[in-house]
Design a protein around this motif. Structure first.
Motif, PDB file in Angstrom:
ATOM      1  N   ASP A 101       4.862   6.686 -16.307  1.00  0.00           N
ATOM      2  CA  ASP A 101       6.295   6.464 -16.081  1.00  0.00           C
ATOM      3  C   ASP A 101       6.773   7.167 -14.821  1.00  0.00           C
ATOM      4  N   ASP A 102       6.363   8.409 -14.637  1.00  0.00           N
ATOM      5  CA  ASP A 102       6.787   9.155 -13.446  1.00  0.00           C
ATOM      6  C   ASP A 102       6.221   8.528 -12.175  1.00  0.00           C
ATOM      7  N   ALA A 103       4.949   8.121 -12.230  1.00  0.00           N
ATOM      8  CA  ALA A 103       4.325   7.498 -11.057  1.00  0.00           C
ATOM      9  C   ALA A 103       5.021   6.185 -10.712  1.00  0.00           C
ATOM     10  N   GLU A 104       5.381   5.401 -11.723  1.00  0.00           N
ATOM     11  CA  GLU A 104       6.045   4.119 -11.474  1.00  0.00           C
ATOM     12  C   GLU A 104       7.457   4.324 -10.939  1.00  0.00           C
ATOM     13  N   ASN A 105       8.136   5.361 -11.400  1.00  0.00           N
ATOM     14  CA  ASN A 105       9.476   5.644 -10.867  1.00  0.00           C
ATOM     15  C   ASN A 105       9.406   5.972  -9.380  1.00  0.00           C
ATOM     16  N   ILE A 106       8.408   6.748  -9.000  1.00  0.00           N
ATOM     17  CA  ILE A 106       8.248   7.082  -7.584  1.00  0.00           C
ATOM     18  C   ILE A 106       7.839   5.848  -6.796  1.00  0.00           C
ATOM     19  N   ARG A 107       6.970   5.018  -7.373  1.00  0.00           N
ATOM     20  CA  ARG A 107       6.579   3.782  -6.692  1.00  0.00           C
ATOM     21  C   ARG A 107       7.808   2.916  -6.401  1.00  0.00           C
ATOM     22  N   ARG A 108       8.709   2.807  -7.375  1.00  0.00           N
ATOM     23  CA  ARG A 108       9.905   1.988  -7.174  1.00  0.00           C
ATOM     24  C   ARG A 108      10.759   2.526  -6.027  1.00  0.00           C
ATOM     25  N   THR A 109      10.884   3.848  -5.962  1.00  0.00           N
ATOM     26  CA  THR A 109      11.642   4.438  -4.852  1.00  0.00           C
ATOM     27  C   THR A 109      10.968   4.136  -3.521  1.00  0.00           C
ATOM     28  N   VAL A 110       9.648   4.282  -3.486  1.00  0.00           N
ATOM     29  CA  VAL A 110       8.906   4.014  -2.249  1.00  0.00           C
ATOM     30  C   VAL A 110       9.045   2.548  -1.856  1.00  0.00           C
ATOM     31  N   GLN A 111       8.986   1.638  -2.823  1.00  0.00           N
ATOM     32  CA  GLN A 111       9.084   0.213  -2.517  1.00  0.00           C
ATOM     33  C   GLN A 111      10.473  -0.185  -2.024  1.00  0.00           C
ATOM     34  N   GLU A 112      11.474   0.617  -2.331  1.00  0.00           N
ATOM     35  CA  GLU A 112      12.808   0.325  -1.824  1.00  0.00           C
ATOM     36  C   GLU A 112      12.910   0.565  -0.323  1.00  0.00           C
ATOM     37  N   VAL A 113      12.041   1.423   0.209  1.00  0.00           N
ATOM     38  CA  VAL A 113      12.130   1.765   1.633  1.00  0.00           C
ATOM     39  C   VAL A 113      10.907   1.346   2.438  1.00  0.00           C
ATOM     40  N   CYS A 114       9.818   0.955   1.749  1.00  0.00           N
ATOM     41  CA  CYS A 114       8.587   0.575   2.453  1.00  0.00           C
ATOM     42  C   CYS A 114       7.999  -0.703   1.866  1.00  0.00           C
ATOM     43  N   ARG A 115       7.386  -1.485   2.719  1.00  0.00           N
ATOM     44  CA  ARG A 115       6.688  -2.699   2.305  1.00  0.00           C
ATOM     45  C   ARG A 115       5.205  -2.331   2.149  1.00  0.00           C
ATOM     46  N   LEU A 116       4.811  -2.098   0.913  1.00  0.00           N
ATOM     47  CA  LEU A 116       3.476  -1.568   0.665  1.00  0.00           C
ATOM     48  C   LEU A 116       2.372  -2.581   0.910  1.00  0.00           C
ATOM     49  N   ASP A 117       2.734  -3.850   1.070  1.00  0.00           N
ATOM     50  CA  ASP A 117       1.733  -4.876   1.345  1.00  0.00           C
ATOM     51  C   ASP A 117       1.528  -5.076   2.841  1.00  0.00           C
ATOM     52  N   ARG A 118       2.229  -4.304   3.664  1.00  0.00           N
ATOM     53  CA  ARG A 118       2.100  -4.429   5.115  1.00  0.00           C
ATOM     54  C   ARG A 118       1.419  -3.209   5.701  1.00  0.00           C
ATOM     55  N   ARG A 119       0.940  -3.377   6.938  1.00  0.00           N
ATOM     56  CA  ARG A 119       0.324  -2.274   7.666  1.00  0.00           C
ATOM     57  C   ARG A 119       0.795  -2.346   9.120  1.00  0.00           C
ATOM     58  N   LEU A 120       0.705  -1.232   9.808  1.00  0.00           N
ATOM     59  CA  LEU A 120       1.010  -1.227  11.239  1.00  0.00           C
ATOM     60  C   LEU A 120       0.065  -2.178  11.968  1.00  0.00           C
ATOM     61  N   PRO A 121       0.542  -2.898  12.978  1.00  0.00           N
ATOM     62  CA  PRO A 121       1.782  -2.712  13.732  1.00  0.00           C
ATOM     63  C   PRO A 121       2.997  -3.435  13.154  1.00  0.00           C
ATOM     64  N   ASP A 122       2.870  -4.136  12.008  1.00  0.00           N
ATOM     65  CA  ASP A 122       4.010  -4.822  11.427  1.00  0.00           C
ATOM     66  C   ASP A 122       5.050  -3.813  10.969  1.00  0.00           C
ATOM     67  N   MET A 123       6.271  -4.276  10.774  1.00  0.00           N
ATOM     68  CA  MET A 123       7.335  -3.404  10.294  1.00  0.00           C
ATOM     69  C   MET A 123       7.078  -3.068   8.825  1.00  0.00           C
ATOM     70  N   VAL A 124       6.895  -1.794   8.526  1.00  0.00           N
ATOM     71  CA  VAL A 124       6.555  -1.368   7.169  1.00  0.00           C
ATOM     72  C   VAL A 124       7.764  -0.829   6.408  1.00  0.00           C
ATOM     73  N   PHE A 125       8.920  -0.708   7.082  1.00  0.00           N
ATOM     74  CA  PHE A 125      10.092  -0.126   6.434  1.00  0.00           C
ATOM     75  C   PHE A 125      11.095  -1.194   6.006  1.00  0.00           C
ATOM     76  N   ARG A 126      11.859  -0.874   4.966  1.00  0.00           N
ATOM     77  CA  ARG A 126      12.982  -1.698   4.520  1.00  0.00           C
ATOM     78  C   ARG A 126      14.265  -0.890   4.689  1.00  0.00           C
ATOM     79  N   GLY A 127      15.207  -1.400   5.453  1.00  0.00           N
ATOM     80  CA  GLY A 127      16.510  -0.762   5.568  1.00  0.00           C
ATOM     81  C   GLY A 127      16.517   0.589   6.239  1.00  0.00           C
ATOM     82  N   LEU A 128      15.416   0.964   6.864  1.00  0.00           N
ATOM     83  CA  LEU A 128      15.330   2.220   7.591  1.00  0.00           C
ATOM     84  C   LEU A 128      15.061   1.939   9.064  1.00  0.00           C
ATOM     85  N   ARG A 129      15.502   2.850   9.905  1.00  0.00           N
ATOM     86  CA  ARG A 129      15.324   2.697  11.348  1.00  0.00           C
ATOM     87  C   ARG A 129      14.275   3.686  11.846  1.00  0.00           C
ATOM     88  N   PRO A 130      13.176   3.200  12.425  1.00  0.00           N
ATOM     89  CA  PRO A 130      12.185   4.116  13.001  1.00  0.00           C
ATOM     90  C   PRO A 130      12.807   4.954  14.112  1.00  0.00           C
TER      91      PRO A 130
END
Length: 199
Positions: free
Chosen positions: A9-38
């Motif tokens: 449960d704790d790991a999944e809660n953190i995963r959800r937070t991470v997925q709100e700001v990062c696209r875990l299915d992407r890798r650099l050089p593609d844009m990996v962030f959601r709603g954040l400015r590098p």
């Protein structure tokens, strides 16, 4: 001593937070962030330096956060559960001593003493409980990207006196060390479109 999380449960809660700001299915050089400015780039090796926990604290202060999350994207954090009984996921208070954070990165189970984040972690995300910032660390490309949520609070990488941020072109030089010849042009163009100039 900091420990990795063994609760699903704790790991999944953190995963959800991470997925709100990062696209875990992407890798650099593609844009990996959601709603954040590098806003800044640095060598991934700096994740293991004494100055890195200071950067985490500065990011947390930017968003008035109290917790820092570590989430290993690659290898998958779940692969450690069956064999070692924990996820490669952690949370800790922002005021945690720097050495404790660095020790966590170098901690490995007794059955696999070389299997620590510092040695085997290929892609790692750091963020806070409110998702106001994130750091994407790509150890294979030897580069890390700091991104923040645009807002009224000001965060300037330059305020982190002494932290060795690099320009986007210097970042490409670091990345170039991981390619057998030179960085492909399409990679360079995509990286610069997404992450340069950052400061």
């Amino acid at each position: 001593m900091l420990r990795f999380i063994d609760s699903l449960d704790d790991a999944e809660n953190i995963r959800r937070t991470v997925q709100e700001v990062c696209r875990l299915d992407r890798r650099l050089p593609d844009m990996v962030f959601r709603g954040l400015r590098p806003v800044a780039l640095f060598s991934s090796d700096e994740m293991l330096s004494p100055k890195f926990p200071d950067l985490l604290r500065e990011c947390a202060r930017y968003s008035n956060g109290f917790l820092v999350y570590l989430f290993q994207v690659d290898p998958s954090p779940e692969m450690y559960l069956e064999e070692f009984g924990f996820f490669r996921v952690a949370e800790f208070p922002v005021e945690t001593p720097s050495q404790a954070v660095l020790d966590l990165l170098e901690w490995a189970p007794a059955a696999a003493p070389a299997d620590d984040v510092a040695t085997t972690g290929r892609t790692i995300v750091w963020t806070g409980e409110d998702g106001g910032w994130a750091i994407w660390v790509d150890r294979m490309l030897e580069i890390a990207v700091l991104a923040i949520k645009p807002g009224s609070n000001s965060f300037e990488p330059g305020s982190m006196a002494g932290f060795p941020f690099v320009s986007s072109h210097e970042a490409l030089e670091l990345i170039g060390l991981t390619f057998p010849n030179r960085v492909p042009e399409d990679f360079q163009l995509t990286f610069l479109a997404n992450y340069g100039p950052t400061h």
